[in-house]
Motif scaffolding. Structure first.
Motif, PDB file in Angstrom:
ATOM      1  N   PHE A 218       0.891  -1.088  -0.008  1.00 32.81           N
ATOM      2  CA  PHE A 218       0.078   0.194   0.116  1.00 32.81           C
ATOM      3  C   PHE A 218       0.894   1.322   0.023  1.00 32.81           C
ATOM      4  O   PHE A 218       0.605   2.202  -0.751  1.00 32.81           O
ATOM      5  N   ASN A 219       2.037   1.061   0.579  1.00 33.49           N
ATOM      6  CA  ASN A 219       2.866   2.287   0.777  1.00 33.49           C
ATOM      7  C   ASN A 219       3.567   2.705  -0.711  1.00 33.49           C
ATOM      8  O   ASN A 219       4.011   3.520  -1.197  1.00 33.49           O
ATOM      9  N   SER A 220       3.511   1.439  -1.472  1.00 25.88           N
ATOM     10  CA  SER A 220       4.271   1.412  -2.852  1.00 25.88           C
ATOM     11  C   SER A 220       3.031   1.819  -3.986  1.00 25.88           C
ATOM     12  O   SER A 220       3.445   1.589  -5.046  1.00 25.88           O
ATOM     13  N   GLY A 221       1.988   1.903  -3.623  1.00 22.66           N
ATOM     14  CA  GLY A 221       0.893   2.481  -4.591  1.00 22.66           C
ATOM     15  C   GLY A 221      -0.117   1.396  -4.842  1.00 22.66           C
ATOM     16  O   GLY A 221      -1.023   1.754  -5.994  1.00 22.66           O
ATOM     17  N   MET A 222      -0.320   0.546  -4.121  1.00 19.92           N
ATOM     18  CA  MET A 222      -1.397  -0.549  -4.228  1.00 19.92           C
ATOM     19  C   MET A 222      -2.763   0.163  -4.459  1.00 19.92           C
ATOM     20  O   MET A 222      -3.612  -0.365  -4.943  1.00 19.92           O
ATOM     21  N   PHE A 223      -3.157   0.817  -3.315  1.00 18.98           N
ATOM     22  CA  PHE A 223      -4.447   1.561  -3.418  1.00 18.98           C
ATOM     23  C   PHE A 223      -4.704   2.375  -4.478  1.00 18.98           C
ATOM     24  O   PHE A 223      -5.695   2.334  -5.186  1.00 18.98           O
ATOM     25  N   GLU A 224      -3.912   3.490  -4.876  1.00 20.83           N
ATOM     26  CA  GLU A 224      -4.024   4.012  -6.264  1.00 20.83           C
ATOM     27  C   GLU A 224      -4.103   3.263  -7.429  1.00 20.83           C
ATOM     28  O   GLU A 224      -5.088   3.499  -8.116  1.00 20.83           O
ATOM     29  N   GLU A 225      -3.532   1.968  -7.558  1.00 19.63           N
ATOM     30  CA  GLU A 225      -3.632   1.148  -8.613  1.00 19.63           C
ATOM     31  C   GLU A 225      -5.149   0.513  -8.441  1.00 19.63           C
ATOM     32  O   GLU A 225      -5.499   0.468  -9.545  1.00 19.63           O
ATOM     33  N   LEU A 226      -5.784   0.200  -7.357  1.00 15.54           N
ATOM     34  CA  LEU A 226      -6.893  -0.389  -7.363  1.00 15.54           C
ATOM     35  C   LEU A 226      -8.171   0.479  -7.799  1.00 15.54           C
ATOM     36  O   LEU A 226      -9.020   0.117  -8.363  1.00 15.54           O
ATOM     37  N   VAL A 227      -7.791   1.826  -7.127  1.00  9.53           N
ATOM     38  CA  VAL A 227      -8.697   3.011  -7.632  1.00  9.53           C
ATOM     39  C   VAL A 227      -8.708   3.173  -9.215  1.00  9.53           C
ATOM     40  O   VAL A 227     -10.092   3.315  -9.666  1.00  9.53           O
ATOM     41  N   GLN A 228      -7.866   3.293  -9.739  1.00 10.64           N
ATOM     42  CA  GLN A 228      -7.811   3.462 -11.064  1.00 10.64           C
ATOM     43  C   GLN A 228      -8.246   2.106 -12.009  1.00 10.64           C
ATOM     44  O   GLN A 228      -8.964   2.246 -13.022  1.00 10.64           O
ATOM     45  N   TYR A 229      -8.127   0.886 -11.416  1.00 10.21           N
ATOM     46  CA  TYR A 229      -8.649  -0.356 -11.930  1.00 10.21           C
ATOM     47  C   TYR A 229     -10.086  -0.236 -11.990  1.00 10.21           C
ATOM     48  O   TYR A 229     -10.706  -0.731 -12.971  1.00 10.21           O
ATOM     49  N   TYR A 230     -10.813   0.438 -11.014  1.00  9.40           N
ATOM     50  CA  TYR A 230     -12.130   0.372 -10.939  1.00  9.40           C
ATOM     51  C   TYR A 230     -12.839   1.501 -11.802  1.00  9.40           C
ATOM     52  O   TYR A 230     -14.123   1.731 -11.636  1.00  9.40           O
ATOM     53  N   TYR A 231     -12.009   2.456 -12.232  1.00 10.39           N
ATOM     54  CA  TYR A 231     -12.753   3.709 -13.112  1.00 10.39           C
ATOM     55  C   TYR A 231     -12.452   3.226 -14.621  1.00 10.39           C
ATOM     56  O   TYR A 231     -11.459   3.014 -15.073  1.00 10.39           O
ATOM     57  N   ASP A 232     -13.549   3.697 -15.265  1.00 10.67           N
ATOM     58  CA  ASP A 232     -13.186   3.391 -16.792  1.00 10.67           C
ATOM     59  C   ASP A 232     -12.831   4.750 -17.454  1.00 10.67           C
ATOM     60  O   ASP A 232     -12.678   5.630 -16.917  1.00 10.67           O
ATOM     61  N   ASP A 233     -12.882   4.582 -18.903  1.00 15.03           N
ATOM     62  CA  ASP A 233     -12.496   5.728 -19.525  1.00 15.03           C
ATOM     63  C   ASP A 233     -13.208   7.096 -19.339  1.00 15.03           C
ATOM     64  O   ASP A 233     -12.723   8.020 -19.720  1.00 15.03           O
ATOM     65  N   THR A 234     -14.507   7.116 -18.889  1.00 11.83           N
ATOM     66  CA  THR A 234     -15.271   8.137 -18.712  1.00 11.83           C
ATOM     67  C   THR A 234     -15.231   8.509 -17.183  1.00 11.83           C
ATOM     68  O   THR A 234     -15.913   9.485 -16.981  1.00 11.83           O
ATOM     69  N   ASN A 235     -14.461   8.005 -16.447  1.00  8.29           N
ATOM     70  CA  ASN A 235     -14.205   8.310 -15.119  1.00  8.29           C
ATOM     71  C   ASN A 235     -15.254   7.776 -14.178  1.00  8.29           C
ATOM     72  O   ASN A 235     -15.781   8.477 -13.188  1.00  8.29           O
ATOM     73  N   ARG A 236     -16.073   7.004 -14.752  1.00  8.59           N
ATOM     74  CA  ARG A 236     -17.013   6.269 -13.983  1.00  8.59           C
ATOM     75  C   ARG A 236     -16.560   5.080 -13.072  1.00  8.59           C
ATOM     76  O   ARG A 236     -15.881   4.167 -13.734  1.00  8.59           O
ATOM     77  N   PHE A 237     -17.137   5.092 -11.853  1.00  8.57           N
ATOM     78  CA  PHE A 237     -16.761   3.815 -11.205  1.00  8.57           C
ATOM     79  C   PHE A 237     -17.498   2.655 -11.575  1.00  8.57           C
ATOM     80  O   PHE A 237     -18.759   2.603 -11.704  1.00  8.57           O
TER      81      PHE A 237
END
Length: 358
Positions: A218-237
């Protein structure tokens, strides 16, 4: 020096390779030139019916080294160390790491840490392809092994998904029977001439390491990676479908949490507000518990293979892990490397050398 106690995962994975003064003392030849990995053949999902899948006779006698162990036990570290000593290429046998994406969450070894050693079936399958089954791995993995051997190199099969390893190597593999969970008899007749290295350590030590490793991820970016994973190209969750990569530890735990407290695409782990951080911390605790439970199941399956007649050579990495977790300065970092070489790398290299001479 990457051996501070606050980032033990990074210390363990990188210490020997980034420490310029550390050199293996093993008297085995080094490979000076390594080929680029070939392009993978097109992957086509296979049917997984109950019929037995026989091997191809040409495989008998081909030598393959298999590095097994629970998640976080040091398999990737050992594979890289050994691959610098023998002309070899690495085949990933982790069922989540075969998919592209979520590199931190699935603990893929970064390209810069592969030291130019060809890696196959890591990040090779698009998550949109759906489930990549043991039968698929058998077909594609055997093809990759043939390619590696045709170049005169030694295949190293490395990963914690024992169902993939069994599917790849068992002489007669039945995709309709989960023998590693107790359904059916383990086949001790193998497609290849195999040398099995089992990296093992005391479970209390592994448990402590895995929980620290989650914090470091998580200190290396896992949370940010998961957030990006759950958003599509239109910024919708968007929500997942629980197949393939969606099963990776960390994904379902945070999806449940995100349903209640939807993240903003710009959220970072360090910048979370107190409400979201408290909610997300519960998902982190669940990830730690599920990771440790996965390790227990993996060890159980390895024991079943051993009891079924597979000749597994156990390497005890307990003291090396203890030293790595205690590392706070360069001196202790060198001590970790010395223990790893004496108790894990050195014995492994001797085993592989004898195996190749047989």
């Amino acid at each position: 020096m990457l051996c501070s106690s606050h980032n033990i995962y990074t210390a363990f994975m990188k210490l020997p390779h980034t420490n310029a003064s550390w050199k293996p003392k093993l008297n085995v030849p080094l490979l000076l030139i390594r080929p680029s990995p070939p392009a993978l053949r097109r992957w086509v999902p296979m049917a997984t019916g109950p019929s037995l899948i026989p091997n191809r006779p040409c495989h008998h006698g081909d030598k393959v080294v298999v590095i097994m162990g629970a998640t976080g036990s040091g398999k990737s570290q050992l594979s890289i160390d050994l691959a610098t000593l023998f002309p070899s290429e690495i085949i990933n046998s982790d069922k989540m790491q075969v998919y592209s994406g979520l590199d931190i969450t699935t603990n893929k070894i970064p390209p810069e840490d592969r030291l130019g050693i060809p890696h196959h079936l890591i990040g090779s399958i698009g998550p949109e392809a759906g489930e990549f089954t043991p039968s698929d791995f058998r077909a594609l993995g055997q093809s990759v092994i043939e390619d590696i051997i045709s170049r005169g190199n030694l295949p190293f099969v490395v990963g914690g998904s024992n169902s993939f390893i069994y599917a790849l190597l068992a002489e007669r593999f039945n995709p309709g029977s989960d023998v590693l969970s107790g359904s059916g008899k383990v086949s001790h007749e193998l497609v290849f001439d195999c040398c099995f290295l089992w990296v093992d350590l005391s479970f209390p030590v592994l448990d402590e390491y895995l929980r620290k490793r989650v914090d470091d991820m998580f200190n290396s970016g896992m949370f940010e990676e998961l957030v990006q994973y759950y958003y599509d190209d239109t910024n919708r969750f968007q929500r997942g479908n629980r197949t393939g990569l969606q099963k990776a530890i960390g994904v379902p735990e945070f999806e449940r949490c995100f349903r209640r407290y939807a993240p903003r695409k710009s959220d970072t782990w360090a910048g979370l507000d107190p409400v979201r951080r408290a909610a997300y911390q519960e998902a982190v605790r669940e990830i730690k518990e599920n990771t440790c439970q996965l390790a227990k199941r993996q060890i159980g399956k390895i024991m079943r293979l051993r009891d079924g007649g597979w000749d597994l050579r156990r390497l005890n990495a307990t003291e090396a892990f203890r030293a790595a977790m205690a590392a706070e300065g360069s001196g202790k970092g060198h001590r970790w490397a010395d223990i790893w070489e004496a108790q894990v790398l050195g014995p492994s290299a001797k085993i592989v050398k004898r195996f190749l001479e047989e």
